[in-house]
Scaffold this motif. Structure first.
Motif, mmCIF file in Angstrom:
data_model
loop_
_atom_site.group_PDB
_atom_site.id
_atom_site.type_symbol
_atom_site.label_atom_id
_atom_site.label_comp_id
_atom_site.label_asym_id
_atom_site.label_seq_id
_atom_site.Cartn_x
_atom_site.Cartn_y
_atom_site.Cartn_z
ATOM 1 N N ARG A 69 27.996 35.780 30.543
ATOM 2 C CA ARG A 69 28.140 35.010 31.778
ATOM 3 C C ARG A 69 29.434 35.397 32.514
ATOM 4 N NH1 ARG A 69 28.338 29.344 32.935
ATOM 5 N NH2 ARG A 69 28.617 28.617 30.817
ATOM 6 N N SER A 73 24.078 31.951 36.027
ATOM 7 C CA SER A 73 24.868 33.056 36.588
ATOM 8 C C SER A 73 24.087 33.878 37.608
ATOM 9 C CB SER A 73 25.436 33.959 35.498
ATOM 10 O OG SER A 73 26.596 33.367 34.972
ATOM 11 N N ARG A 100 24.425 24.729 38.755
ATOM 12 C CA ARG A 100 23.522 24.388 37.653
ATOM 13 C C ARG A 100 22.301 23.612 38.163
ATOM 14 N NH1 ARG A 100 25.422 24.525 32.388
ATOM 15 N NH2 ARG A 100 27.453 25.494 32.232
ATOM 16 N N THR A 122 31.942 21.835 41.034
ATOM 17 C CA THR A 122 31.064 22.734 41.802
ATOM 18 C C THR A 122 30.104 23.501 40.889
ATOM 19 O OG1 THR A 122 32.658 24.562 41.786
ATOM 20 C CG2 THR A 122 32.792 23.014 43.629
ATOM 21 N N ARG A 155 30.053 40.264 40.029
ATOM 22 C CA ARG A 155 29.139 40.100 41.166
ATOM 23 C C ARG A 155 29.906 40.397 42.458
ATOM 24 N NH1 ARG A 155 29.410 33.644 40.309
ATOM 25 N NH2 ARG A 155 31.281 33.315 41.563
ATOM 26 N N ASP A 192 29.697 36.811 36.256
ATOM 27 C CA ASP A 192 30.516 36.067 37.227
ATOM 28 C C ASP A 192 31.665 36.919 37.779
ATOM 29 O OD1 ASP A 192 28.894 33.858 36.722
ATOM 30 O OD2 ASP A 192 30.325 32.855 35.408
ATOM 31 N N ARG A 201 34.928 28.437 40.291
ATOM 32 C CA ARG A 201 35.302 29.824 40.026
ATOM 33 C C ARG A 201 36.022 30.438 41.228
ATOM 34 N NH1 ARG A 201 32.859 28.105 36.333
ATOM 35 N NH2 ARG A 201 31.779 29.173 34.643
ATOM 36 N N ASP A 202 35.693 29.938 42.418
ATOM 37 C CA ASP A 202 36.161 30.564 43.661
ATOM 38 C C ASP A 202 36.810 29.527 44.578
ATOM 39 O OD1 ASP A 202 33.909 29.055 44.123
ATOM 40 O OD2 ASP A 202 33.047 30.410 45.604
ATOM 41 N N ARG A 234 25.257 30.722 47.560
ATOM 42 C CA ARG A 234 26.694 30.417 47.641
ATOM 43 C C ARG A 234 27.067 29.873 49.018
ATOM 44 N NH1 ARG A 234 28.913 31.833 43.064
ATOM 45 N NH2 ARG A 234 30.878 31.012 43.813
HETATM 46 O O1 DC Z 1 31.665 25.759 35.319
HETATM 47 P P1 DC Z 1 30.215 25.889 34.881
HETATM 48 O O2 DC Z 1 30.041 26.573 33.546
HETATM 49 O O3 DC Z 1 29.472 24.602 34.942
HETATM 50 O O4 DC Z 1 29.569 26.851 35.984
HETATM 51 C C1 DC Z 1 28.220 27.212 35.944
HETATM 52 C C2 DC Z 1 27.982 28.560 36.612
HETATM 53 O O5 DC Z 1 28.165 28.449 38.013
HETATM 54 C C3 DC Z 1 28.868 29.710 36.137
HETATM 55 O O6 DC Z 1 28.064 30.751 35.609
HETATM 56 C C4 DC Z 1 29.565 30.212 37.357
HETATM 57 C C5 DC Z 1 28.944 29.504 38.499
HETATM 58 N N1 DC Z 1 29.937 28.950 39.437
HETATM 59 C C6 DC Z 1 30.294 29.709 40.502
HETATM 60 O O7 DC Z 1 29.829 30.833 40.646
HETATM 61 N N2 DC Z 1 31.153 29.209 41.445
HETATM 62 C C7 DC Z 1 31.677 27.978 41.279
HETATM 63 N N3 DC Z 1 32.526 27.513 42.216
HETATM 64 C C8 DC Z 1 31.345 27.189 40.161
HETATM 65 C C9 DC Z 1 30.473 27.714 39.226
#
Ligand code: DC
Length: 222
Positions: free
Chosen positions: A179, A99, A36, A31, A186, A183, A129-130, A108
């Protein structure tokens, strides 16, 4: 079955999530690549990173697509707006832009809906992340990977150097910490472990050991 793998930048999520998907022969969904891809397109189109309305519109008008060759578990490419951005989304410029883009509620909402569709009706290892908190709160297996900032900076610098980007480890570490801070603080789905996630600190742990631990959990949940 959904296997949710969350954690901060460079915690080893991608390596581990792909290895788990290959081991179990189930689909992997990155995700972070989706956030990105939207950040990359925003930079391409010259959209200001504080223009939340335009960023949300951009995300909803340009779905992110993954190509999986012959049913392979791991995608071979990522596309947005018809363009292959597989390598472009790993640049330091996108690292710096992603970010703020991922902090936009409207972005989102769109990407979470796409993630639920992409993982619909099939077993999927979903990394982000979530995932365990928001996208799939009912995931059968939830893992939250962590590692020390020094270890994460070392791993990320090695990745960047391998891709031809010369960067100092101290600079990588300060960018990672910046970052993480955005993250985690927020208001929209901050980075945090689900209360029912297993927290795995991977500092000094081999990839194989981490993968074994997760596969054991999956097998117990099946
Ligand atoms: O895992 P990554 O480094 O490729 O993630 C890139 C950015 O995307 C990171 O700053 C957090 C965000 N992200 C997010 O907010 N929610 C997710 N499910 C995946 C990534």
């Amino acid at each position: 079955m959904i296997i949710a793998i969350d954690g901060p930048a460079a915690s080893g999520k991608s390596t581990v999530a792909k290895a788990v998907a290959r081991r179990l022969d189930v689909r992997h969904l990155d995700t972070g690549a989706m956030y990105r891809a939207v950040a990359w397109l925003a930079l391409e189109e010259g959209i200001a990173l504080d223009d939340r309305a335009s960023l949300a519109d951009l995300a909803s008008a340009n779905p992110v697509e993954f190509d999986y060759a012959h049913g392979a578990p791991v995608a071979t490419s990522v596309r947005i707006a018809g363009l292959d951005v597989t390598s472009a989304i790993r640049s330091p410029e996108v690292d710096a832009a992603v970010s703020p883009v991922a902090a936009v509620h409207g972005v989102r909402e769109t990407l979470v809906a796409q993630q639920r569709t992409l993982a619909d009706a099939r077993d999927t290892v979903v990394e982000g992340r979530d995932i365990g908190t928001v996208v799939f709160p009912d995931a059968e297996v939830k893992v939250f990977l962590t590692a020390s900032a020094a270890e994460r900076a070392r791993r990320r610098q090695a990745d960047l150097v391998a891709q031809g980007h010369a960067v100092e480890q101290a600079e990588v570490r300060s960018r990672l910490e910046r970052r993480d801070h955005i993250d985690s603080t927020r208001t929209a789905s901050p980075l945090e472990a689900a209360t029912d996630a297993e927290i795995l600190d991977t500092t000094g742990m081999s990839v194989d050991r981490v993968v074994d631990a997760i596969v054991t959990r999956v097998e117990a949940a099946r």
